[in-house]
Motif scaffolding. Sequence first.
Motif, PDB file in Angstrom:
ATOM      1  N   VAL A 136      14.901 -62.895  74.155  1.00  0.00           N
ATOM      2  CA  VAL A 136      15.800 -63.039  75.302  1.00  0.00           C
ATOM      3  C   VAL A 136      15.633 -61.812  76.186  1.00  0.00           C
ATOM      4  CG1 VAL A 136      18.190 -63.171  76.067  1.00  0.00           C
ATOM      5  CG2 VAL A 136      17.462 -64.460  74.062  1.00  0.00           C
ATOM      6  N   VAL A 137      15.326 -62.043  77.454  1.00  0.00           N
ATOM      7  CA  VAL A 137      15.110 -60.963  78.416  1.00  0.00           C
ATOM      8  C   VAL A 137      16.352 -60.828  79.286  1.00  0.00           C
ATOM      9  CG1 VAL A 137      13.671 -60.128  80.310  1.00  0.00           C
ATOM     10  CG2 VAL A 137      12.634 -61.398  78.423  1.00  0.00           C
ATOM     11  N   LEU A 138      16.854 -59.599  79.414  1.00  0.00           N
ATOM     12  CA  LEU A 138      18.027 -59.316  80.242  1.00  0.00           C
ATOM     13  C   LEU A 138      17.629 -58.344  81.340  1.00  0.00           C
ATOM     14  CD1 LEU A 138      18.951 -59.307  76.986  1.00  0.00           C
ATOM     15  CD2 LEU A 138      21.202 -59.172  78.024  1.00  0.00           C
ATOM     16  N   LEU A 139      18.035 -58.637  82.558  1.00  0.00           N
ATOM     17  CA  LEU A 139      17.749 -57.786  83.711  1.00  0.00           C
ATOM     18  C   LEU A 139      19.077 -57.323  84.292  1.00  0.00           C
ATOM     19  CD1 LEU A 139      15.155 -56.860  85.169  1.00  0.00           C
ATOM     20  CD2 LEU A 139      15.505 -58.710  86.798  1.00  0.00           C
ATOM     21  N   LEU A 140      19.300 -55.980  84.248  1.00  0.00           N
ATOM     22  CA  LEU A 140      20.585 -55.420  84.677  1.00  0.00           C
ATOM     23  C   LEU A 140      20.368 -54.451  85.827  1.00  0.00           C
ATOM     24  CD1 LEU A 140      20.440 -55.421  81.298  1.00  0.00           C
ATOM     25  CD2 LEU A 140      22.812 -54.779  81.583  1.00  0.00           C
ATOM     26  N   PRO A 141      21.217 -54.513  86.868  1.00  0.00           N
ATOM     27  CA  PRO A 141      21.120 -53.516  87.939  1.00  0.00           C
ATOM     28  C   PRO A 141      21.395 -52.129  87.381  1.00  0.00           C
ATOM     29  CG  PRO A 141      22.550 -55.354  88.566  1.00  0.00           C
ATOM     30  CD  PRO A 141      22.277 -55.499  87.111  1.00  0.00           C
ATOM     31  N   CYS A 142      20.656 -51.125  87.890  1.00  0.00           N
ATOM     32  CA  CYS A 142      20.828 -49.747  87.408  1.00  0.00           C
ATOM     33  C   CYS A 142      22.214 -49.230  87.798  1.00  0.00           C
ATOM     34  CB  CYS A 142      19.747 -48.841  88.006  1.00  0.00           C
ATOM     35  SG  CYS A 142      18.212 -48.899  87.080  1.00  0.00           S
ATOM     36  N   ASP A 143      22.906 -48.657  86.829  1.00  0.00           N
ATOM     37  CA  ASP A 143      24.203 -48.035  87.093  1.00  0.00           C
ATOM     38  C   ASP A 143      24.217 -46.587  86.628  1.00  0.00           C
ATOM     39  OD1 ASP A 143      24.119 -48.337  84.392  1.00  0.00           O
ATOM     40  OD2 ASP A 143      26.002 -49.433  84.202  1.00  0.00           O
ATOM     41  N   GLY A 144      23.038 -45.998  86.458  1.00  0.00           N
ATOM     42  CA  GLY A 144      22.953 -44.632  85.977  1.00  0.00           C
ATOM     43  C   GLY A 144      22.700 -44.540  84.484  1.00  0.00           C
ATOM     44  N   THR A 145      22.854 -45.647  83.762  1.00  0.00           N
ATOM     45  CA  THR A 145      22.592 -45.657  82.329  1.00  0.00           C
ATOM     46  C   THR A 145      21.099 -45.823  82.092  1.00  0.00           C
ATOM     47  OG1 THR A 145      24.730 -46.696  81.948  1.00  0.00           O
ATOM     48  CG2 THR A 145      23.149 -46.784  80.140  1.00  0.00           C
ATOM     49  N   GLY A 146      20.515 -44.970  81.244  1.00  0.00           N
ATOM     50  CA  GLY A 146      19.099 -45.049  80.937  1.00  0.00           C
ATOM     51  C   GLY A 146      18.775 -46.268  80.098  1.00  0.00           C
ATOM     52  N   PRO A 147      17.483 -46.637  80.017  1.00  0.00           N
ATOM     53  CA  PRO A 147      17.106 -47.833  79.253  1.00  0.00           C
ATOM     54  C   PRO A 147      17.438 -47.716  77.770  1.00  0.00           C
ATOM     55  CG  PRO A 147      15.160 -46.590  79.937  1.00  0.00           C
ATOM     56  CD  PRO A 147      16.321 -45.999  80.668  1.00  0.00           C
ATOM     57  N   GLY A 148      17.332 -46.508  77.199  1.00  0.00           N
ATOM     58  CA  GLY A 148      17.663 -46.347  75.785  1.00  0.00           C
ATOM     59  C   GLY A 148      19.133 -46.584  75.517  1.00  0.00           C
ATOM     60  N   ALA A 149      20.006 -45.964  76.338  1.00  0.00           N
ATOM     61  CA  ALA A 149      21.446 -46.143  76.157  1.00  0.00           C
ATOM     62  C   ALA A 149      21.842 -47.596  76.404  1.00  0.00           C
ATOM     63  CB  ALA A 149      22.211 -45.216  77.097  1.00  0.00           C
ATOM     64  N   ALA A 150      21.237 -48.223  77.423  1.00  0.00           N
ATOM     65  CA  ALA A 150      21.542 -49.630  77.703  1.00  0.00           C
ATOM     66  C   ALA A 150      21.116 -50.518  76.539  1.00  0.00           C
ATOM     67  CB  ALA A 150      20.843 -50.076  78.993  1.00  0.00           C
ATOM     68  N   ALA A 151      19.968 -50.209  75.919  1.00  0.00           N
ATOM     69  CA  ALA A 151      19.489 -50.995  74.785  1.00  0.00           C
ATOM     70  C   ALA A 151      20.431 -50.857  73.590  1.00  0.00           C
ATOM     71  CB  ALA A 151      18.076 -50.559  74.406  1.00  0.00           C
ATOM     72  N   ARG A 152      20.909 -49.636  73.330  1.00  0.00           N
ATOM     73  CA  ARG A 152      21.823 -49.444  72.200  1.00  0.00           C
ATOM     74  C   ARG A 152      23.150 -50.161  72.430  1.00  0.00           C
ATOM     75  NH1 ARG A 152      19.052 -44.657  72.330  1.00  0.00           N
ATOM     76  NH2 ARG A 152      20.474 -43.657  73.829  1.00  0.00           N
ATOM     77  N   ALA A 153      23.674 -50.090  73.660  1.00  0.00           N
ATOM     78  CA  ALA A 153      24.926 -50.789  73.961  1.00  0.00           C
ATOM     79  C   ALA A 153      24.763 -52.298  73.770  1.00  0.00           C
ATOM     80  CB  ALA A 153      25.375 -50.472  75.380  1.00  0.00           C
ATOM     81  N   ALA A 154      23.642 -52.841  74.271  1.00  0.00           N
ATOM     82  CA  ALA A 154      23.406 -54.283  74.146  1.00  0.00           C
ATOM     83  C   ALA A 154      23.220 -54.682  72.690  1.00  0.00           C
ATOM     84  CB  ALA A 154      22.178 -54.683  74.969  1.00  0.00           C
ATOM     85  N   ALA A 155      22.496 -53.871  71.905  1.00  0.00           N
ATOM     86  CA  ALA A 155      22.289 -54.197  70.493  1.00  0.00           C
ATOM     87  C   ALA A 155      23.620 -54.284  69.753  1.00  0.00           C
ATOM     88  CB  ALA A 155      21.378 -53.156  69.841  1.00  0.00           C
ATOM     89  N   GLY A 156      24.528 -53.340  70.044  1.00  0.00           N
ATOM     90  CA  GLY A 156      25.824 -53.355  69.374  1.00  0.00           C
ATOM     91  C   GLY A 156      26.651 -54.577  69.724  1.00  0.00           C
ATOM     92  N   GLN A 157      26.771 -54.881  71.018  1.00  0.00           N
ATOM     93  CA  GLN A 157      27.653 -55.971  71.418  1.00  0.00           C
ATOM     94  C   GLN A 157      27.025 -57.340  71.177  1.00  0.00           C
ATOM     95  OE1 GLN A 157      30.017 -55.702  74.923  1.00  0.00           O
ATOM     96  NE2 GLN A 157      29.904 -53.488  75.023  1.00  0.00           N
ATOM     97  N   LEU A 158      25.702 -57.469  71.359  1.00  0.00           N
ATOM     98  CA  LEU A 158      25.052 -58.748  71.053  1.00  0.00           C
ATOM     99  C   LEU A 158      25.127 -59.038  69.561  1.00  0.00           C
ATOM    100  CD1 LEU A 158      21.912 -58.598  73.379  1.00  0.00           C
ATOM    101  CD2 LEU A 158      23.960 -59.992  73.684  1.00  0.00           C
ATOM    102  N   GLY A 159      25.028 -57.987  68.739  1.00  0.00           N
ATOM    103  CA  GLY A 159      25.178 -58.178  67.306  1.00  0.00           C
ATOM    104  C   GLY A 159      26.570 -58.682  66.951  1.00  0.00           C
TER     105      GLY A 159
END
Length: 650
Positions: free
Chosen positions: A478-501
């Motif tokens: 599943v590919v997700l495309l998010l507008p940049c809000d200042g959060t780096g790709p690593g932090a965004a990936a960790r946030a998504a992994a937690g909530q998608l889980g």
Amino acid sequence: MPHRPASVAPHLRRLLELLAAGAPAEDLGAVAVEARRSGATAQDLAEVEQATEAALRVQSTLRQHRRREAELTALFDTAGDLASLRDLDAVLRSIVRRARMLLGTDTAYLTLPDEEAGDTYMRVTDGSVSELFQNLRLQLGEGLGGLVAQTARPYASPDYRTDDRFVHTGSIDAGVLDEGLVAILGVPLLLGSGSGGQVIGALFAADRTPRTFAPDEVALLCSLADHAAIAIDTAKAMADARAALAELAEANTVIREHSAAMQRAAESHDRLTDLVLRGGDVSDVAAAVAGLLKGDVAVHDGSGWPLTAVGEHGGALTRGAPDAGGAEEAAALVAAAESSRATAHAVFRDGRWVCAVLAGHELLGCLVLYGRPELDDPDRRLFERSSVVTSLLLLLRRSVAETENRVRGDLVTDLLTAPDRDPAGLVARGRRLGIDLDRPHVLLVARTDDAARGRLADAAVRYLFGNGGISAEHEGAVVLLLPCDGTGPGAAARAAAGQLGQLTGVPVTVAGAGPAAGPRAIADAHAEGLRCLRALRVLGRTGQGASVAELGFLGVLLGDGHDVDGFVTAVLGPLLEYDAQRGTQLVRTLRAYFDRGGSLTRAKEELHVHVNTVVQRLDRVQALLGPGWNSPERALELQLALRLHLLSGA
């Protein structure tokens, strides 16, 4: 004179005219045939065929929107009927008629219990032609309707006559046969839900041909059944109030207070209904409830994370990276909502009132009230009724979001498979859908086990709901495309992994890439995200999130930029800074130590210093890099960084 091919413009204009006129798909497809007959070139013919495909997609989307508008109008009309409840039979007839219209069935009907006879009877029918069917009576547990009343759950049968899940009786089967019904969907009329809910009737939609009812049709009929239950309950409450007024004339003061409370509840319900009819959102309903109950109100989704909040409470949770405190608070709200669903009433937990927001038996979220430790019955009833309005808005809001995300998902697929075919066209499509592809975006690639892949796609839609992002399934992920809000790709990936889980109930691995702007850069970011995702799985980091830049030397190998200097600085930075400030030789000593196989004696010979000096320098290295600097994995990174530093000429 040679034959001159016809221009493509008339055919494109014809497509637009047909689309504006609402012509059927066959007429749209005939335009390409006419273009071929008129001698269009292969290139023009291809353009006409592509335009025809686009017109068919637009036609399908418009048809879906018209259907959603019809459903929304009917549900709002039903809410308006409840707000001005005068004749219960008229309201029930309206609900049954709308159920038949929205689901497109041959007939619809509503049954209510007869307490004196101990069975149920047909209260309202629409589309029925059989007198035998209209006068049917069912015992508890008999037929599909009896099972709905007994279990308080929806049931659907594509062919009732051959369905052995139900107790068939001669009278019921005769009535169904006389009416000619085949496919039947039945949902309960519940006051509350769960084990404490009271079934006060059932609402049905039926066809005279075999049919499988979709989940959204079941949810829609459940919403109409909830409105019918409210109408019956409200009518009963009004009847009880009138009876009490006649029988208890001596308690005139108490009756006036009760009437005032009922009037306040009705006015409050009118206010909420008016908000819905004027196109209000969940935040508007929350603000209205907060004003009516003089407290702070928050609305949370089914996972306990906030959708909107009014007042200083309820805003502590955010949709960012789920820290331990936020996850614990979300779990507590979900547990309270489940308790509310089980008791069919709002519950008081941890200094706040929580009421489940339901669509049928699905938990859409919860309504939370702060600052009111005591609620009298009218206020509590108002709070519980507000959850019904909230559920209607959330259900409609989610349906619209799912439809829009499917259209946007087509854009993601084209973006990743052919970014160079028509970049300007992709950007223009994105802008029409509210997505500016020329702005920087973070791209996430998420994957879980095959059994939960469908749940992951649904969870991605819920995760992106309200933040302007889009998602699509692509090549097993599943590919997700998010507008940049200042959060780096690593932090965004960790946030998504937690909530998608949390949303899927299984570990979800997420790789982040970007920021990227433009079709080509976004496609390249997707390729980098796939490489990072493979690396995370190979490294045993399933269920985690990261970007290539956070994978150490693997990031240098996998990243598109090959940021060698950044890798060297990240690994050797403390040593390089220490040497530069103090004129020491920690980097040279560490290189000699590794070059001589970790031998202090051989290292001191190369450095021409005493062995104690080597020991002291390595102690300083440990103080700067940490006690694990000589572990196999860290040692490999250090040696690679030292070699790259040496090759750079430094």
